[in-house]
Structure formats: structure tokens, C-alpha cells
Design a protein around this motif. Structure first.
Motif, PDB file in Angstrom:
ATOM      1  N   PRO A 149       8.958   0.589  -5.765  1.00 57.49           N
ATOM      2  CA  PRO A 149      10.180   1.303  -6.167  1.00 57.49           C
ATOM      3  C   PRO A 149      11.290   0.382  -6.653  1.00 57.49           C
ATOM      4  N   GLN A 150      11.453  -0.774  -5.994  1.00 61.12           N
ATOM      5  CA  GLN A 150      12.528  -1.696  -6.391  1.00 61.12           C
ATOM      6  C   GLN A 150      12.284  -2.322  -7.757  1.00 61.12           C
ATOM      7  N   ASP A 151      11.040  -2.262  -8.239  1.00 61.98           N
ATOM      8  CA  ASP A 151      10.717  -2.827  -9.552  1.00 61.98           C
ATOM      9  C   ASP A 151      10.679  -1.761 -10.647  1.00 61.98           C
ATOM     10  N   CYS A 152      10.902  -0.501 -10.275  1.00 66.59           N
ATOM     11  CA  CYS A 152      10.808   0.589 -11.242  1.00 66.59           C
ATOM     12  C   CYS A 152      12.137   0.787 -11.966  1.00 66.59           C
ATOM     13  N   SER A 153      12.043   1.147 -13.229  1.00 59.54           N
ATOM     14  CA  SER A 153      13.240   1.331 -14.041  1.00 59.54           C
ATOM     15  C   SER A 153      13.953   2.642 -13.761  1.00 59.54           C
ATOM     16  N   CYS A 154      13.337   3.570 -13.020  1.00 63.53           N
ATOM     17  CA  CYS A 154      13.961   4.875 -12.788  1.00 63.53           C
ATOM     18  C   CYS A 154      15.201   4.785 -11.899  1.00 63.53           C
ATOM     19  N   LYS A 155      15.161   3.899 -10.896  1.00 58.05           N
ATOM     20  CA  LYS A 155      16.299   3.660 -10.011  1.00 58.05           C
ATOM     21  C   LYS A 155      16.824   4.945  -9.359  1.00 58.05           C
ATOM     22  N   THR A 156      15.919   5.872  -9.002  1.00 56.72           N
ATOM     23  CA  THR A 156      16.321   7.093  -8.316  1.00 56.72           C
ATOM     24  C   THR A 156      15.749   7.098  -6.901  1.00 56.72           C
ATOM     25  N   SER A 157      16.360   7.869  -6.005  1.00 56.77           N
ATOM     26  CA  SER A 157      15.976   7.844  -4.594  1.00 56.77           C
ATOM     27  C   SER A 157      14.566   8.382  -4.360  1.00 56.77           C
ATOM     28  N   LEU A 158      14.174   9.429  -5.073  1.00 50.42           N
ATOM     29  CA  LEU A 158      12.836   9.989  -4.897  1.00 50.42           C
ATOM     30  C   LEU A 158      11.812   9.381  -5.839  1.00 50.42           C
ATOM     31  N   GLY A 159      12.261   8.556  -6.790  1.00 47.78           N
ATOM     32  CA  GLY A 159      11.344   7.870  -7.678  1.00 47.78           C
ATOM     33  C   GLY A 159      10.865   8.728  -8.835  1.00 47.78           C
ATOM     34  N   CYS A 160       9.891   8.203  -9.572  1.00 46.64           N
ATOM     35  CA  CYS A 160       9.320   8.893 -10.733  1.00 46.64           C
ATOM     36  C   CYS A 160       7.801   8.763 -10.665  1.00 46.64           C
ATOM     37  N   THR A 161       7.124   9.223 -11.705  1.00 46.43           N
ATOM     38  CA  THR A 161       5.660   9.193 -11.703  1.00 46.43           C
ATOM     39  C   THR A 161       5.088   7.786 -11.747  1.00 46.43           C
ATOM     40  N   LYS A 162       5.937   6.795 -12.031  1.00 48.44           N
ATOM     41  CA  LYS A 162       5.474   5.405 -12.052  1.00 48.44           C
ATOM     42  C   LYS A 162       5.491   4.771 -10.653  1.00 48.44           C
ATOM     43  N   CYS A 163       6.317   5.320  -9.766  1.00 50.76           N
ATOM     44  CA  CYS A 163       6.493   4.649  -8.476  1.00 50.76           C
ATOM     45  C   CYS A 163       6.340   5.565  -7.264  1.00 50.76           C
ATOM     46  N   ARG A 164       6.021   6.835  -7.477  1.00 48.56           N
ATOM     47  CA  ARG A 164       5.826   7.706  -6.327  1.00 48.56           C
ATOM     48  C   ARG A 164       4.805   8.789  -6.617  1.00 48.56           C
ATOM     49  N   VAL A 165       4.232   9.362  -5.549  1.00 50.23           N
ATOM     50  CA  VAL A 165       3.252  10.443  -5.643  1.00 50.23           C
ATOM     51  C   VAL A 165       3.708  11.589  -4.749  1.00 50.23           C
ATOM     52  N   LEU A 166       3.624  12.793  -5.257  1.00 53.18           N
ATOM     53  CA  LEU A 166       4.007  13.984  -4.491  1.00 53.18           C
ATOM     54  C   LEU A 166       2.790  14.570  -3.788  1.00 53.18           C
ATOM     55  N   LEU A 167       2.944  14.810  -2.484  1.00 52.64           N
ATOM     56  CA  LEU A 167       1.937  15.529  -1.704  1.00 52.64           C
ATOM     57  C   LEU A 167       2.612  16.755  -1.093  1.00 52.64           C
ATOM     58  N   CYS A 183       0.848  -1.185   0.000  1.00 53.65           N
ATOM     59  CA  CYS A 183       0.000   0.000   0.000  1.00 53.65           C
ATOM     60  C   CYS A 183       0.884   1.236   0.000  1.00 53.65           C
ATOM     61  N   MET A 184       0.287   2.381  -0.213  1.00 57.44           N
ATOM     62  CA  MET A 184       1.018   3.637  -0.271  1.00 57.44           C
ATOM     63  C   MET A 184       1.229   4.218   1.129  1.00 57.44           C
ATOM     64  N   ALA A 185       2.406   4.831   1.330  1.00 63.67           N
ATOM     65  CA  ALA A 185       2.680   5.588   2.551  1.00 63.67           C
ATOM     66  C   ALA A 185       3.762   6.607   2.247  1.00 63.67           C
ATOM     67  N   ILE A 186       3.739   7.711   2.969  1.00 65.03           N
ATOM     68  CA  ILE A 186       4.772   8.733   2.797  1.00 65.03           C
ATOM     69  C   ILE A 186       6.096   8.192   3.318  1.00 65.03           C
ATOM     70  N   ASP A 187       7.128   8.276   2.475  1.00 61.84           N
ATOM     71  CA  ASP A 187       8.411   7.679   2.819  1.00 61.84           C
ATOM     72  C   ASP A 187       9.567   8.680   2.809  1.00 61.84           C
ATOM     73  N   GLU A 188       9.514   9.681   1.945  1.00 58.04           N
ATOM     74  CA  GLU A 188      10.557  10.700   1.850  1.00 58.04           C
ATOM     75  C   GLU A 188       9.925  12.078   1.986  1.00 58.04           C
ATOM     76  N   ILE A 189      10.592  12.968   2.734  1.00 62.49           N
ATOM     77  CA  ILE A 189      10.067  14.311   2.941  1.00 62.49           C
ATOM     78  C   ILE A 189      11.172  15.334   2.718  1.00 62.49           C
ATOM     79  N   VAL A 190      10.839  16.370   1.966  1.00 65.95           N
ATOM     80  CA  VAL A 190      11.745  17.500   1.778  1.00 65.95           C
ATOM     81  C   VAL A 190      11.103  18.699   2.478  1.00 65.95           C
TER      82      VAL A 190
END
Length: 211
Positions: free
Chosen positions: A78-96, A39-46
Motif C-alpha cells: 500500500p505504501q508503494d501504491c500511487s492511489c494513496k487512499t485508506s482502502l486502497g485500489c485494485t493494485k494494492c488491495r483485494v475485496l472479500l 503476504c496478504m492479510a485482511i486489514d480493513e473491515i466494513v
């Protein structure tokens, strides 16, 4: 013969009567609902600004525990996404985004003040208190939500309750699942069933290969 009877069903909880099913498999469904269904949860915060009384770390912890509605078809782990970046991309993360300020009076900031870039992924409830701001205090931050599993952290558990209880009949069990609101209870059960089925198939294939 194995049978499953739905005793109670709603978006928030489901209760089943399991007959003729080995307790091991029934308990596996209970455990997978807790630890394997993502499920989704907030994981990184700036944090751009935080003049509140809370340390950044405590604020981040509170945000991480807010249940978010989840779209399992729209996002991947995130581990299955091709972006392989810490904050992710539109396929594996959502910005709030949270941008709140108290002017002349004390102001309570709620989960509903988080603004999501995707309406499919947002706080399940709008009235979860995050913090109280004194006059002239401000919080401005970006929060990145990702899919995860409960075996990694409790914030990724889609259930508040997942129990297996005995009945008067030794071959019957009650399986009860209550959702945090991130996913409908029926979907959690379906996902747990699919995971169990996949694991059993993988084990069967491994046994055949090693035989």
C-alpha cells in the motif's frame, strides 16, 4: 566454499543444510522470512450488519489471522501504491465479502464462506471456524486484504516456523521454514534471499559513498 543442500521440500515446508555460510547471514534469512517477506492479510473491515455474540473488533481480529493465498506479482505494498487512499485500489488491495445468516439452527461460519473478488487471493483453508451464529443471527461485511510485513503485525507473517539449528559440525546449520499457506515455503526462502541480497548491496553502496 559455501553450499546449500535441500533436505526436504514441499509447498508447506523446506529444510536446508547450509555449509560454509556465516551464522549471521544464515540467521538473517531466518529473520527475514518472518519479518520482511510480504503476504496478504485482511486489514480493513466494513461491517454492514453483525447480530452475532462477537464484538466487531473481535470479529475483525479473527478475520485478520486467516492465512490468505498471496500473489506477489499481482499486487504491491500500500505504501508503494500511487492511489494513496485508506482502502486502497485494485493494485494494492483485494475485496472479500462475507454474507452469512443462520435460519432455524445454529450455523458455523467458516473461512470458506468468504468470497474473494480475486481467486488468486483467498483463504488458504476453507475449514477455519470464524463464528457460530444462533438462529436469526446474521453477519454481513466487506473485508479488504492488503500486503504487509511481519514486522508490522503477526498476521502478515508468512511462516509458522522459521528456525536455524546447529548440527554436529560447527560450520553447518539446518534452516527450516514452514509456511502458513499464504506462500509456498520455497518462495518465502527465495524472497528472503533476495531481500538479504538487496540490503547487502545497499549497504555496500552506502559505504562506497561515505568513503
Amino acid at each position: 566454499m559455501a553450499t546449500i543442500k535441500i533436505l526436504e521440500s514441499s509447498d508447506s515446508h523446506v529444510k536446508l543444510l547450509l555449509k560454509g555460510i556465516d551464522r549471521v547471514y544464515a540467521n538473517a534469512l531466518r529473520r527475514f522470512a518472518i519479518s520482511e517477506v510480504p503476504c496478504m492479510a485482511i486489514d480493513e473491515i466494513v461491517i454492514h450488519e453483525n447480530s452475532s455474540v462477537l464484538y466487531d473488533e473481535i470479529l475483525a481480529h479473527r478475520l485478520g489471522l486467516i492465512p490468505l493465498t498471496t500473489d506477489l506479482e499481482g499486487y504491491i505494498l500500500p505504501q508503494d501504491c500511487s492511489c494513496k487512499t485508506s482502502l486502497g485500489c485494485t493494485k494494492c488491495r483485494v475485496l472479500l465479502v462475507l454474507d452469512a445468516i443462520a435460519t432455524e439452527e445454529i450455523k458455523t461460519i467458516y473461512s470458506g464462506d468468504l468470497v474473494s473478488e480475486d481467486t488468486r487471493v483467498k483463504p488458504h483453508l476453507d475449514n477455519i471456524p470464524i463464528i457460530k451464529l444462533a438462529p436469526n443471527q446474521k453477519i454481513k461485511l466487506e473485508a479488504y486484504a492488503k500486503l504487509g510485513k511481519g514486522r508490522t503485525h503477526a498476521k502478515w507473517q508468512p511462516v509458522t516456523v522459521s528456525t536455524l539449528t546447529d548440527t554436529d559440525n560447527q560450520s553447518e546449520f539446518h534452516l527450516t521454514i514452514e509456511s502458513t499457506g499464504s506462500l509456498p515455503a520455497n518462495e518465502i526462502l527465495l524472497q528472503a534471499t533476495n531481500i538479504l541480497n538487496t540490503k547487502l548491496k545497499d549497504m555496500n553502496e552506502s559505504i562506497k559513498e561515505s568513503a
